[in-house]
Write a protein that holds these residues in place. Structure first.
Motif, PDB file in Angstrom:
ATOM      1  N   GLU A  96      61.371  69.438  64.617  1.00 34.52           N
ATOM      2  CA  GLU A  96      60.241  69.360  64.123  1.00 34.52           C
ATOM      3  C   GLU A  96      59.577  70.329  64.406  1.00 34.52           C
ATOM      4  N   MET A  97      60.268  70.757  65.697  1.00 33.96           N
ATOM      5  CA  MET A  97      59.537  71.862  66.597  1.00 33.96           C
ATOM      6  C   MET A  97      59.462  73.752  65.800  1.00 33.96           C
ATOM      7  N   ASP A  98      58.934  74.250  65.597  1.00 34.65           N
ATOM      8  CA  ASP A  98      59.135  75.794  65.178  1.00 34.65           C
ATOM      9  C   ASP A  98      59.597  76.232  65.728  1.00 34.65           C
ATOM     10  N   VAL A  99      59.762  76.475  67.388  1.00 29.22           N
ATOM     11  CA  VAL A  99      60.550  77.570  68.431  1.00 29.22           C
ATOM     12  C   VAL A  99      60.637  76.254  69.246  1.00 29.22           C
ATOM     13  N   ILE A 100      61.737  76.374  70.052  1.00 24.42           N
ATOM     14  CA  ILE A 100      62.337  75.349  70.913  1.00 24.42           C
ATOM     15  C   ILE A 100      62.588  76.181  71.983  1.00 24.42           C
ATOM     16  N   CYS A 101      62.063  75.724  73.351  1.00 28.37           N
ATOM     17  CA  CYS A 101      61.924  76.376  74.559  1.00 28.37           C
ATOM     18  C   CYS A 101      62.865  75.431  75.501  1.00 28.37           C
ATOM     19  N   HIS A 102      63.779  76.543  76.177  1.00 26.35           N
ATOM     20  CA  HIS A 102      64.637  76.031  76.985  1.00 26.35           C
ATOM     21  C   HIS A 102      64.048  76.460  78.294  1.00 26.35           C
ATOM     22  N   VAL A 159      63.452  81.191  76.538  1.00 24.64           N
ATOM     23  CA  VAL A 159      63.894  80.713  77.529  1.00 24.64           C
ATOM     24  C   VAL A 159      62.918  81.303  78.999  1.00 24.64           C
ATOM     25  N   VAL A 160      62.458  79.772  79.479  1.00 31.58           N
ATOM     26  CA  VAL A 160      61.898  79.717  80.500  1.00 31.58           C
ATOM     27  C   VAL A 160      62.913  79.744  81.887  1.00 31.58           C
ATOM     28  N   LEU A 161      62.996  80.956  82.802  1.00 28.19           N
ATOM     29  CA  LEU A 161      63.713  80.964  84.262  1.00 28.19           C
ATOM     30  C   LEU A 161      62.112  80.134  84.776  1.00 28.19           C
ATOM     31  N   ILE A 190      61.234  84.562  79.588  1.00 24.36           N
ATOM     32  CA  ILE A 190      59.759  84.170  80.557  1.00 24.36           C
ATOM     33  C   ILE A 190      60.578  84.085  81.880  1.00 24.36           C
ATOM     34  N   ALA A 191      60.330  84.796  83.235  1.00 22.48           N
ATOM     35  CA  ALA A 191      60.597  83.972  84.873  1.00 22.48           C
ATOM     36  C   ALA A 191      58.649  83.328  84.942  1.00 22.48           C
TER      37      ALA A 191
END
Length: 319
Positions: A96-102, A159-161, A190-191
């Motif tokens: 259901e999410m618009d964006v997936i943030c790993h 992707v969040v580092l 994004i770090a």
């Protein structure tokens, strides 16, 4: 129009710490063992926008910012698509999410249990690439298991580092490095130090600024994440201003004035007559609608006018 971001990743990569920092309070249960998050946590986070503060100075009105909905999903593991672990229970919600943030683990705290496959030889920094690929693979397998559902493969990703505090000064270099390693565009990576962001969330705005300066960082990682998430789907904002409130509204890039009016109320689409539009800088320098109109800075636009980022709009609606 809302924007929803699902935070995913292996257990113990810092998802819940990041989520807590986003909400500036401990709404998610953070613990040093896998599957600490057993229910999806949902939070609404404002999109940073200093323009609203300037508008509020004119009208002495409350601020209503654009928002992003973040959902913290329980840690996924290999086999999640076939029922392993707890994260599989929330695969439907991720759809259901618009964006997936790993969120991937790059920090080096050995006291926090690492969950995931052994790192491959080509991984340059621990097992960040392998962790990312593990979750991405599970989502892909879930698509194969449920071919009739909205596919994960078509959803935009960030992707969040989750890096160490000492690496923040090199955040930009790390983003470029990992973007190449993960096969992504640099704008998708994004770090962030979730630990630092958690500490920042407990400080006043002034102390946050001083803390960031001490770290050699211009702005918080979370602010960059929220802004990046907002931009990922090609969204923008227009503004409304008056004595009742000053507000940012979310629309797609190149949206027409008629569509923008529909974000305020669906009836406005059919009853649209025209839009009074003013450039933000002109609006501020003129002291609001009255001064802008007297200076001839307000334009009358039709329903097909293409809205621009930061337009100040006042819609004329028929009965």
């Amino acid at each position: 129009m809302g924007l929803s971001v699902g935070i995913v990743g292996l257990p113990n990569v810092g998802k819940s710490t990041l989520f807590n920092a986003l909400l500036k309070q401990q709404q998610a249960y953070v613990a040093n063992f896998p599957f600490a998050t057993i229910e999806p946590n949902v939070g609404i986070v404002p999109v940073p926008d200093q323009r609203l503060e300037k508008l509020a100075e004119i009208y002495k009105a409350p601020i209503v910012p654009a928002t992003v909905k973040f959902v913290d999903i329980a840690g996924l593991i290999a086999g999640a698509s076939k029922g392993e672990g707890l994260g599989n229970k929330f695969l439907a919600q991720i759809r259901e999410m618009d964006v997936i943030c790993h969120v991937v683990r790059v920090f080096t705290d050995k006291d926090i249990i690492r969950v995931g496959p052994p790192p491959s030889p080509e991984a340059t920094e621990g097992q960040a690439k392998d962790d990312f690929e593990t979750v991405k693979t599970e989502l892909g397998l879930a698509d194969l298991e449920h071919p009739d559902a909205p596919p994960f493969a078509q959803k935009p990703i960030l992707v969040v580092l989750n890096i160490d505090e000492n690496d923040l000064r090199e955040a930009n270099k790390l983003e470029l490095k990992f973007a190449e390693e993960l096969g992504l565009h640099a704008s998708q990576v994004i770090a962030i130090s979730a630990k630092v962001e958690s500490e920042l969330s407990a400080l006043s705005e002034t102390d946050q600024k001083n803390y960031l300066e001490d770290l050699g960082v211009k702005e918080s990682g979370l602010k960059r994440l929220v802004t990046r998430a907002f931009a990922t789907l090609g969204l923008m904002t227009f503004l409304t201003a008056g004595e009742k409130e000053v507000r940012a509204w979310t629309i797609k890039n190149n949206a027409r004035a008629q569509d923008a009016a529909g974000e305020i109320h669906t009836d406005f689409v059919k009853k649209f007559i025209k839009a009074d539009v003013c450039n933000f800088a002109d609006f501020i320098s003129s002291g609001g609608w009255k001064g802008a109109r007297e200076a001839g800075l307000v334009r009358s636009e039709s329903r097909d006018y293409i809205m621009k980022e930061g337009d100040i709009a006042n819609f004329k609606i028929g009965c």
